[in-house]
Design an enzyme around this catalytic site. Structure first.
Site, PDB file in Angstrom:
ATOM      1  N   ALA A  76       7.386   1.397  -3.490  1.00 52.01           N
ATOM      2  CA  ALA A  76       7.069   0.074  -4.015  1.00 52.01           C
ATOM      3  C   ALA A  76       6.839  -0.846  -2.818  1.00 52.01           C
ATOM      4  O   ALA A  76       7.368  -0.610  -1.730  1.00 52.01           O
ATOM      5  CB  ALA A  76       8.218  -0.423  -4.865  1.00 52.01           C
ATOM      6  N   GLY A 135       9.301   4.695  -4.765  1.00 52.55           N
ATOM      7  CA  GLY A 135       8.443   4.686  -5.951  1.00 52.55           C
ATOM      8  C   GLY A 135       7.292   5.666  -5.845  1.00 52.55           C
ATOM      9  O   GLY A 135       6.764   6.129  -6.864  1.00 52.55           O
ATOM     10  N   GLU A 142       8.709   8.887  -6.896  1.00 51.90           N
ATOM     11  CA  GLU A 142       8.969   8.777  -8.343  1.00 51.90           C
ATOM     12  C   GLU A 142       7.666   8.870  -9.137  1.00 51.90           C
ATOM     13  O   GLU A 142       7.624   9.484 -10.212  1.00 51.90           O
ATOM     14  CB  GLU A 142       9.698   7.461  -8.625  1.00 51.90           C
ATOM     15  CG  GLU A 142      11.102   7.462  -8.019  1.00 51.90           C
ATOM     16  CD  GLU A 142      11.771   6.105  -8.025  1.00 51.90           C
ATOM     17  OE1 GLU A 142      11.146   5.119  -7.568  1.00 51.90           O
ATOM     18  OE2 GLU A 142      12.912   6.011  -8.483  1.00 51.90           O
ATOM     19  N   GLU A 145      15.627   4.241  -0.641  1.00 49.80           N
ATOM     20  CA  GLU A 145      15.989   2.882  -1.091  1.00 49.80           C
ATOM     21  C   GLU A 145      17.337   2.431  -0.554  1.00 49.80           C
ATOM     22  O   GLU A 145      17.572   1.239  -0.355  1.00 49.80           O
ATOM     23  CB  GLU A 145      16.002   2.819  -2.628  1.00 49.80           C
ATOM     24  CG  GLU A 145      14.630   2.863  -3.288  1.00 49.80           C
ATOM     25  CD  GLU A 145      14.126   4.255  -3.606  1.00 49.80           C
ATOM     26  OE1 GLU A 145      14.660   5.244  -3.027  1.00 49.80           O
ATOM     27  OE2 GLU A 145      13.191   4.376  -4.409  1.00 49.80           O
TER      28      GLU A 145
HETATM   29  C1  HXC Z   1       5.057  -2.398   1.945  1.00 48.97           C
HETATM   30  C2  HXC Z   1       4.625  -0.834   3.553  1.00 48.97           C
HETATM   31  C3  HXC Z   1       5.477   0.098   2.896  1.00 48.97           C
HETATM   32  C4  HXC Z   1       6.094  -0.311   1.684  1.00 48.97           C
HETATM   33  C5  HXC Z   1       4.686   1.033   4.667  1.00 48.97           C
HETATM   34  N1  HXC Z   1       4.176  -0.217   4.642  1.00 48.97           N
HETATM   35  N2  HXC Z   1       5.477   1.237   3.616  1.00 48.97           N
HETATM   36  N3  HXC Z   1       4.428  -2.066   3.073  1.00 48.97           N
HETATM   37  N4  HXC Z   1       5.856  -1.570   1.259  1.00 48.97           N
HETATM   38  N5  HXC Z   1       6.862   0.504   0.975  1.00 48.97           N
HETATM   39  C6  HXC Z   1       3.264  -0.823   5.609  1.00 48.97           C
HETATM   40  C7  HXC Z   1       3.975  -1.232   6.894  1.00 48.97           C
HETATM   41  O1  HXC Z   1       4.617  -2.473   6.742  1.00 48.97           O
HETATM   42  C8  HXC Z   1       2.811  -1.288   7.844  1.00 48.97           C
HETATM   43  O2  HXC Z   1       2.056  -2.459   7.670  1.00 48.97           O
HETATM   44  C9  HXC Z   1       1.930  -0.128   7.388  1.00 48.97           C
HETATM   45  O3  HXC Z   1       2.294   0.112   6.025  1.00 48.97           O
HETATM   46  C10 HXC Z   1       2.159   1.131   8.186  1.00 48.97           C
HETATM   47  O4  HXC Z   1       3.539   1.444   8.161  1.00 48.97           O
HETATM   48  P1  HXC Z   1       4.394   1.730   9.492  1.00 48.97           P
HETATM   49  O5  HXC Z   1       5.815   1.507   9.143  1.00 48.97           O
HETATM   50  O6  HXC Z   1       3.837   0.963  10.646  1.00 48.97           O
HETATM   51  O7  HXC Z   1       4.085   3.280   9.704  1.00 48.97           O
HETATM   52  P2  HXC Z   1       5.044   4.381  10.365  1.00 48.97           P
HETATM   53  O8  HXC Z   1       5.736   3.842  11.568  1.00 48.97           O
HETATM   54  O9  HXC Z   1       4.192   5.602  10.507  1.00 48.97           O
HETATM   55  O10 HXC Z   1       6.162   4.668   9.266  1.00 48.97           O
HETATM   56  C11 HXC Z   1       5.804   5.209   8.016  1.00 48.97           C
HETATM   57  C12 HXC Z   1       6.986   5.079   7.039  1.00 48.97           C
HETATM   58  C13 HXC Z   1       7.481   3.630   6.991  1.00 48.97           C
HETATM   59  C14 HXC Z   1       8.127   6.015   7.466  1.00 48.97           C
HETATM   60  C15 HXC Z   1       6.476   5.542   5.672  1.00 48.97           C
HETATM   61  O11 HXC Z   1       6.335   2.780   6.752  1.00 48.97           O
HETATM   62  C16 HXC Z   1       8.485   3.361   5.945  1.00 48.97           C
HETATM   63  O12 HXC Z   1       9.644   3.679   6.101  1.00 48.97           O
HETATM   64  N6  HXC Z   1       8.061   2.692   4.844  1.00 48.97           N
HETATM   65  C17 HXC Z   1       8.959   2.283   3.787  1.00 48.97           C
HETATM   66  C18 HXC Z   1       9.382   3.453   2.934  1.00 48.97           C
HETATM   67  C19 HXC Z   1      10.367   3.035   1.876  1.00 48.97           C
HETATM   68  O13 HXC Z   1      11.453   2.518   2.156  1.00 48.97           O
HETATM   69  N7  HXC Z   1      10.001   3.221   0.585  1.00 48.97           N
HETATM   70  C20 HXC Z   1      10.830   2.847  -0.531  1.00 48.97           C
HETATM   71  C21 HXC Z   1      10.457   1.441  -0.978  1.00 48.97           C
HETATM   72  S1  HXC Z   1      11.533   0.852  -2.229  1.00 48.97           S
HETATM   73  P3  HXC Z   1       2.079  -3.663   8.748  1.00 48.97           P
HETATM   74  O14 HXC Z   1       1.058  -4.623   8.211  1.00 48.97           O
HETATM   75  O15 HXC Z   1       3.460  -4.213   8.709  1.00 48.97           O
HETATM   76  O16 HXC Z   1       1.723  -3.036  10.044  1.00 48.97           O
HETATM   77  C22 HXC Z   1      10.987   1.569  -3.619  1.00 48.97           C
HETATM   78  C23 HXC Z   1      11.781   1.259  -4.848  1.00 48.97           C
HETATM   79  C24 HXC Z   1      11.089   1.710  -6.094  1.00 48.97           C
HETATM   80  O17 HXC Z   1      10.031   2.298  -3.662  1.00 48.97           O
HETATM   81  C25 HXC Z   1      11.858   1.224  -7.276  1.00 48.97           C
HETATM   82  C26 HXC Z   1      11.009   1.038  -8.492  1.00 48.97           C
HETATM   83  C27 HXC Z   1      10.007  -0.024  -8.386  1.00 48.97           C
END
Ligand code: HXC
Length: 260
Positions: free
Chosen positions: A66, A111, A114, A134
């Protein structure tokens, strides 16, 4: 014109949908989930499409979860009212009867993992990574991560992923039972579409019935599931396609299914 959030392409009887926010690793927000819902419903209503494949654009992610930037300031009521948390699964469950394959080509996190698990089958590329991180954000999975993941890979691994936030690679995901197959990165989506084309050559109503029966296994007792399967098996004998499929076998020729 703003960029399309979900790209939709017909390849024969296969409908290919691509989440298209590559700069944000296809992070999911209300808009992209609405676009995905609309695109899925359009393929569901298209009689020429038998199987749907869902993937992510770019070479890094299926969906990295998400959209954290959109969610970070949400209040309890914002998250409570958010359409896609409850609403999307309702669409998948009640309205999408055609098989949906998740072609996971990179990160499938939170998400994103999921969403892949809501599909009927996951095929992963060798570069795929799955996780429910998360916990690192001070929240928990909200779209089935604690429930579907546990049913798919068991309590031990699900607890590990949900409580440590670690990622699982494609090989571990396959050996754990989360994914059906792992394919090389090269031409990954084309290869998944080929698998989908193989399925799409079968009778569309029978594909839908078979999918429905497998999914029923997760919702019922064994006895109820067996009864349900038997009734649906009986129902296939009302189809011309069952007559055609068996006649083709007996006559040693390829079947010509009419989807009726
Ligand atoms: C918003 C995101 C994002 C996310 C990545 N980006 N994941 N933006 N929401 N979930 C964006 C980053 O901010 C960045 O943009 C660009 O994508 C590239 O990501 P990087 O982090 O620079 O890449 P990298 O270093 O290769 O790392 C990749 C990654 C990391 C390991 C996937 O991005 C990461 O940990 N992302 C979050 C994963 C996460 O926690 N997902 C769960 C979300 S909560 P900018 O513009 O900043 O450079 C969830 C809850 C669901 O899903 C519940 C129901 C709705």
């Amino acid at each position: 014109m703003s960029e399309q959030l979900v790209l939709s392409e017909k390849r024969g009887k296969v409908g290919l949908l691509t989440l298209n926010r590559p700069k944000a690793l296809n992070a999911l927000n209300n808009e992209i989930m609405q676009a995905l819902s609309d695109a899925l419903l359009a393929f569901e209503q298209d009689e020429g499409i038998h199987v749907i494949v869902l993937t992510g654009s770019g070479d890094k992610a299926f969906a990295a979860g998400a959209d954290i930037k959109a969610m970070q300031s949400w209040s309890y009521m914002d998250v409570y009212k958010s359409d896609y948390i409850g609403g999307f699964w309702e669409t998948m469950k009640t309205s999408i009867r055609k098989p949906v394959i998740a072609a996971v080509n990179g990160f499938a996190l939170g998400g994103g993992c999921e969403l892949a698990m809501m599909c009927d089958m996951i095929i992963a590329s060798e570069s795929a990574k799955f996780g429910q991180p998360e916990i690192k954000l001070g929240t928990i999975p909200g779209l089935g991560g604690t429930q579907r993941l546990t049913r798919a890979i068991g309590k031990a691994k699900a607890m590990d992923l949900v409580l440590t936030g670690r990622f699982m690679d494609a090989a571990e995901a396959e050996s754990s039972g989360l994914v059906a197959r792992v394919l090389p990165v090269e031409n990954f989506v084309d290869e998944v579409v080929k698998i989908a084309e193989g399925m799409a050559a079968f009778s569309s109503p029978v594909l839908m019935m078979a999918k429905q029966c497998v999914n029923a296994a997760l919702e019922t007792t064994l006895e109820q599931g067996l009864q349900y399967e038997r009734r649906v098996f009986h129902a296939t004998f009302a189809l011309e396609d069952q007559k055609e499929g068996m006649a083709a076998f007996v006559e040693k020729r390829a079947p010509n299914f009419k989807n009726m």
